[in-house]
Design a protein around this motif. Structure first.
Motif, PDB file in Angstrom:
ATOM      1  N   HIS A   1      -1.781  20.797  11.828  1.00 52.42           N
ATOM      2  CA  HIS A   1      -1.894  20.189  13.158  1.00 52.42           C
ATOM      3  C   HIS A   1      -1.547  18.705  13.146  1.00 52.42           C
ATOM      4  N   LEU A   2      -1.158  18.191  11.983  1.00 50.32           N
ATOM      5  CA  LEU A   2      -0.949  16.754  11.842  1.00 50.32           C
ATOM      6  C   LEU A   2       0.064  16.222  12.839  1.00 50.32           C
ATOM      7  N   LEU A   3       1.218  16.860  12.882  1.00 49.81           N
ATOM      8  CA  LEU A   3       2.296  16.358  13.732  1.00 49.81           C
ATOM      9  C   LEU A   3       2.726  17.397  14.748  1.00 49.81           C
ATOM     10  N   GLN A   4       1.804  18.254  15.179  1.00 48.26           N
ATOM     11  CA  GLN A   4       2.189  19.281  16.149  1.00 48.26           C
ATOM     12  C   GLN A   4       2.593  18.611  17.463  1.00 48.26           C
ATOM     13  N   GLY A   5       3.532  19.245  18.101  1.00 47.57           N
ATOM     14  CA  GLY A   5       4.057  18.650  19.317  1.00 47.57           C
ATOM     15  C   GLY A   5       5.135  17.624  19.061  1.00 47.57           C
ATOM     16  N   GLU A   6       5.567  17.469  17.782  1.00 48.91           N
ATOM     17  CA  GLU A   6       6.556  16.457  17.457  1.00 48.91           C
ATOM     18  C   GLU A   6       7.962  17.009  17.485  1.00 48.91           C
TER      19      GLU A   6
ATOM     20  N   SER B   1       8.218   0.610   9.632  1.00 53.72           N
ATOM     21  CA  SER B   1       6.756   0.482   9.558  1.00 53.72           C
ATOM     22  C   SER B   1       6.067   1.738  10.064  1.00 53.72           C
ATOM     23  N   LEU B   2       6.577   2.321  11.140  1.00 53.11           N
ATOM     24  CA  LEU B   2       5.993   3.558  11.664  1.00 53.11           C
ATOM     25  C   LEU B   2       6.131   4.698  10.659  1.00 53.11           C
ATOM     26  N   ALA B   3       7.289   4.775   9.995  1.00 57.22           N
ATOM     27  CA  ALA B   3       7.491   5.833   9.006  1.00 57.22           C
ATOM     28  C   ALA B   3       6.550   5.651   7.816  1.00 57.22           C
ATOM     29  N   GLN B   4       6.364   4.410   7.373  1.00 56.55           N
ATOM     30  CA  GLN B   4       5.449   4.154   6.255  1.00 56.55           C
ATOM     31  C   GLN B   4       4.016   4.502   6.642  1.00 56.55           C
ATOM     32  N   LEU B   5       3.612   4.151   7.839  1.00 56.42           N
ATOM     33  CA  LEU B   5       2.269   4.505   8.306  1.00 56.42           C
ATOM     34  C   LEU B   5       2.088   6.014   8.364  1.00 56.42           C
ATOM     35  N   THR B   6       3.097   6.715   8.880  1.00 58.19           N
ATOM     36  CA  THR B   6       3.011   8.174   8.984  1.00 58.19           C
ATOM     37  C   THR B   6       2.897   8.815   7.607  1.00 58.19           C
ATOM     38  N   GLN B   7       3.687   8.342   6.659  1.00 64.05           N
ATOM     39  CA  GLN B   7       3.629   8.925   5.319  1.00 64.05           C
ATOM     40  C   GLN B   7       2.299   8.616   4.631  1.00 64.05           C
ATOM     41  N   LEU B   8       1.761   7.430   4.869  1.00 64.59           N
ATOM     42  CA  LEU B   8       0.433   7.120   4.336  1.00 64.59           C
ATOM     43  C   LEU B   8      -0.624   8.039   4.945  1.00 64.59           C
TER      44      LEU B   8
ATOM     45  N   LYS C   1       0.592   8.267  18.669  1.00 69.30           N
ATOM     46  CA  LYS C   1       1.706   7.474  19.193  1.00 69.30           C
ATOM     47  C   LYS C   1       2.371   6.617  18.123  1.00 69.30           C
ATOM     48  N   TYR C   2       1.731   6.479  16.970  1.00 65.93           N
ATOM     49  CA  TYR C   2       2.318   5.712  15.867  1.00 65.93           C
ATOM     50  C   TYR C   2       2.976   6.614  14.818  1.00 65.93           C
ATOM     51  N   GLN C   3       3.010   7.918  15.083  1.00 68.28           N
ATOM     52  CA  GLN C   3       3.597   8.852  14.125  1.00 68.28           C
ATOM     53  C   GLN C   3       5.052   9.147  14.489  1.00 68.28           C
ATOM     54  N   VAL C   4       5.894   9.259  13.460  1.00 72.11           N
ATOM     55  CA  VAL C   4       7.320   9.518  13.684  1.00 72.11           C
ATOM     56  C   VAL C   4       7.619  10.996  13.479  1.00 72.11           C
ATOM     57  N   ARG C   5       8.789  11.406  13.912  1.00 66.91           N
ATOM     58  CA  ARG C   5       9.198  12.802  13.767  1.00 66.91           C
ATOM     59  C   ARG C   5       9.953  13.039  12.470  1.00 66.91           C
ATOM     60  N   SER C   6      10.593  11.998  11.962  1.00 67.61           N
ATOM     61  CA  SER C   6      11.412  12.161  10.759  1.00 67.61           C
ATOM     62  C   SER C   6      11.280  10.929   9.884  1.00 67.61           C
ATOM     63  N   PHE C   7      11.285  11.161   8.570  1.00 68.15           N
ATOM     64  CA  PHE C   7      11.252  10.061   7.611  1.00 68.15           C
ATOM     65  C   PHE C   7      12.639   9.498   7.318  1.00 68.15           C
TER      66      PHE C   7
ATOM     67  N   LEU D   1       0.825  -1.207   0.000  1.00 67.38           N
ATOM     68  CA  LEU D   1       0.000   0.000   0.000  1.00 67.38           C
ATOM     69  C   LEU D   1       0.861   1.259   0.000  1.00 67.38           C
ATOM     70  N   HIS D   2       1.966   1.230   0.722  1.00 66.28           N
ATOM     71  CA  HIS D   2       2.861   2.387   0.730  1.00 66.28           C
ATOM     72  C   HIS D   2       3.464   2.611  -0.660  1.00 66.28           C
TER      73      HIS D   2
END
Length: 691
Positions: free
Chosen positions: A587-592, A489-496, A515-521, A452-453
């Motif tokens: 607001h997607l990744l605010q606080g990251e 996997s976390l990076a792929q989920l975040t980019q999706l 909690k499943y979102q990363v700060r950097s790809f 899917l990614h």
């Protein structure tokens, strides 16, 4: 007719002298002979059965013999058995036919039945030729893809007689015949603990300890022992030592390849044999042009398994000669060749062209495993081969049911990585979607996420599956028994998820939990984002300092709040994001964490360059993407999928993206030209630059 032939073949038993086997039959009653052969042969292959033989053996002096039911008697010379006269033909008598003629006839047969029928017509058969007959039976059965002999062959009296003869006369067999018989019976999956195999192995061991076995016999014996006892057997070490003492110049190309196969089985001891392997690799350069497609694939496979990275000259030469053999490789052989080239990072444009022609012509007949390996080869080498990708896309549309979940992943991922849509893209992804919907639960979670990614990289967004993969249930399956999800996997989920927000505004389903979102790809494997090339970045930085007047006016190595790292970035004002209707993205990744970008240049509303420390009154942010060759397909100007989606997302987030590709920088000859080039890129509308 078959019955008549069998009776005819075995009636003159006194003349049919298979030494030590059928010769003993004339001195025993029929029932006793049958019982002995059953007891000795059945444990080798299968459990004994009570069904009696169809043929009864009689003394050769007898003028008559029984038919199948044992009642009807027919004189040998009567017309009804006129085929028995073939027995007396000169060409059927080995007394008048030399061994060369025998092997020529033997090699002309294409089935075990033909071989055994021919053997049954011979009055005499030395043990050496009996072993040759077993070898031929092995060859024809392997060609048919049989792993074991059919029961009708195992129960054949002639075949059983051949086996008994090899067992009883093993001590009298020549070295070459002995190891050939052992090899044939090993390939026919005879029980390693049977008396037949134990006798042959014992005899081979005695001769090995005495020394004097030829190179070819040593190679055959070594491979047979690996199949029977595994690579840890003591005899194998002695064989390798004796082979090391031989002169490589005396080896045939077949023996060289057999030696590679033996060493390939001993990977745990590769360090002990490395000096000899170096010698072998250097010598093999001289025999490459003698190798058949089968032998060439076996050498490449052995080099890969043994991790002979120092043998690159041999790999390159094998690759050069492999070009002409591509149409002649079997599916399995081609897979081994590609695996080796992937392992050694080898790429040859002539090989690629030949592979393109082969895949295009045989696209509907290639094995799914080979198709996935071809795609892996293209992906690993970043090789955008449109003929191969188009052919594979057509293959999947026509034969998707043949591919396993893992093979589908290997097939689809290169399209995303190489940023390529085939002409039949709509049919391809429609077929993929139907396959995923039908067999969703059969796909391992990580495999499904990769597929899917990859689709999202080329703007084929898997909207129908986003709610499923963002659900806590799927995420729990994705994590499995591990304490945490892996970073990739976390990076792929975040980019999706970022894709669903930026490119699919109509999607209103399940969101990815913070909690499943990363700060950097940026990941260790650089799967989602490629770090900037330092030398290329350094050149651009010098030009920017000359253009802008000071290092103060741009920031470098900046990580945005949206996970992307930008090399040199003039960036849009925050208020521009809010006015652009992308509040969800904001607001997607605010606080990251803080905003750190690779290189950032800030302009105010009048076009003035601001210091990178200023956060107020920023009107425009420009993202400079300094793209080195690793961000493109091999030897092309086509961006990879991960770089294309990065630039696409940055534009949607409000950045003015300026691409600085390596091939344009390489054309610049002076520092003045570099400054002029950067000014054209940054200020295409000739905006006055002041500082």
């Amino acid at each position: 007719m078959a019955l008549i032939t069998l009776r005819r073949n075995l009636c003159h038993l006194s003349d049919f002298r298979i030494h030590g086997a059928l010769a003993a039959l004339k001195n025993h009653p029929v029932i006793h002979v049958h019982k002995v052969s059953e007891e000795r042969l059945c444990p080798w292959f299968c459990s004994p059965q009570s069904e009696p033989f169809r043929v009864r053996f009689h003394h050769g002096c007898c003028k008559k013999f029984h038919s199948e039911n044992g009642n009807d008697l027919h004189p040998v010379g009567e017309p009804v058995l006129s085929q028995a006269h073939d027995w007396d033909r000169p060409e059927q008598n080995l007394k008048r036919v030399d061994e060369q003629m025998f092997y020529r006839r033997l090699n002309s047969f294409t089935s075990s039945e033909e071989v055994l029928s021919f053997i049954s017509t011979l009055q005499t058969l030395p043990a050496t030729l009996a072993a040759g007959a077993l070898q031929r039976i092995c060859e024809v059965e392997k060609k048919d893809g049989n792993q074991k002999l059919p029961k009708e062959i195992l129960k054949n009296s002639v075949f059983q007689a051949l086996c008994i003869q090899c067992e009883q006369e093993s001590s009298g067999l020549p070295d070459a015949v002995l190891v050939t018989a052992l090899q044939a019976l090993t390939l026919l999956h005879v029980d390693p603990h049977s008396s037949l195999l134990l006798n042959l192995v014992t005899e081979c061991q005695c001769r090995l300890k005495r020394g004097g076995l030829e190179v070819h016999s040593l190679c055959i014996l070594g491979e047979s022992l690996i199949k029977l006892q595994g690579p840890g057997c003591a005899m194998l070490e002695l064989i390798i030592c004796q082979l090391k003492s031989e002169k490589l110049e005396e080896f045939t190309p077949e023996d060289i390849v057999a030696l590679y196969r033996i060493l390939q089985a001993c990977t745990e001891k590769v360090d002990q044999h490395q000096a000899f392997l170096n010698k072998l690799n250097n010598f093999s350069l001289s025999v490459v042009y003698h190798l058949s497609p089968t032998l060439m694939s076996q050498v490449l496979s052995a080099l890969a398994v043994l991790d002979q990275t120092q043998a690159l000259p041999l790999v390159i030469k094998l690759g050069k000669y492999a070009v002409r053999h591509i149409p002649h490789f079997t599916n399995e052989e081609l897979r081994k060749v590609l695996e080796a080239f992937i392992c050694f990072g080898h790429n040859d444009r002539f090989f690629t062209k030949a592979l393109e022609r082969h895949v295009a012509s045989a696209r509907l007949t290639l094995d799914p495993e080979v198709v996935s390996k071809v795609m892996e080869y293209c992906s690993r080498k970043r090789m955008l081969s449109k003929p191969i990708l188009d052919a594979v896309a057509e293959t999947f549309v026509c034969q998707s049911e043949k591919f396993s979940p893992h093979q589908i992943s290997e097939l689809i991922e290169p399209f995303g990585k190489l940023n390529y849509l085939p002409p039949n893209a709509s049919a391809l992804f429609r077929k993929l979607e139907n396959t995923l919907l039908t067999h969703f639960n059969y796909f391992p979670p990580k495999t499904l996420l990769k597929i899917l990614h990859s689709c999202s990289l080329i703007e084929c967004h898997p909207v129908n599956f986003m709610a499923k993969i963002f659900s806590p249930y799927f995420l729990q399956k994705l994590q499995g028994e591990e304490l945490y999800l892996d970073r990739l996997s976390l990076a792929q989920l975040t980019q999706l998820f970022l894709t669903s927000v930026l490119e699919c505004p109509f999607y209103k389903g399940q969101k990815l939990l913070p909690k499943y979102q990363v700060r950097s790809f940026l990941t260790p494997c650089s799967s989602l984002e490629t770090p900037v090339d330092f030398q290329l970045y350094k050149s651009v930085k010098i030009g920017l300092i000359d253009l802008l007047g000071a290092r103060l006016y741009f920031a470098s190595k900046v990580l945005t709040p949206y996970c992307y790292t930008i090399e040199v970035v003039p960036v849009l004002c925050l208020k521009d994001f809010l006015h652009s209707g992308l509040k969800d993205a904001h607001h997607l990744l605010q606080g990251e964490g803080e905003s750190r970008r690779d290189v950032e240049i800030k302009l105010d509303e009048e076009g003035l360059v601001l210091p990178y420390t200023v956060d107020e009154d920023v009107h425009k942010r420009v993202a400079l993407c300094i793209d080195d060759p690793k961000r493109f397909s091999l030897k092309s100007k086509h961006l990879l999928g991960k770089e294309a989606i990065k630039q696409r997302h940055l534009r949607l987030l409000g950045y003015h993206v300026v691409q600085i590709p390596y091939y344009e920088i390489e054309m610049i000859k002076s520092r003045v030209e570099l400054v002029e080039y950067l000014q054209r890129k940054l200020f295409p509308q000739n905006v006055g630059v002041r500082w």
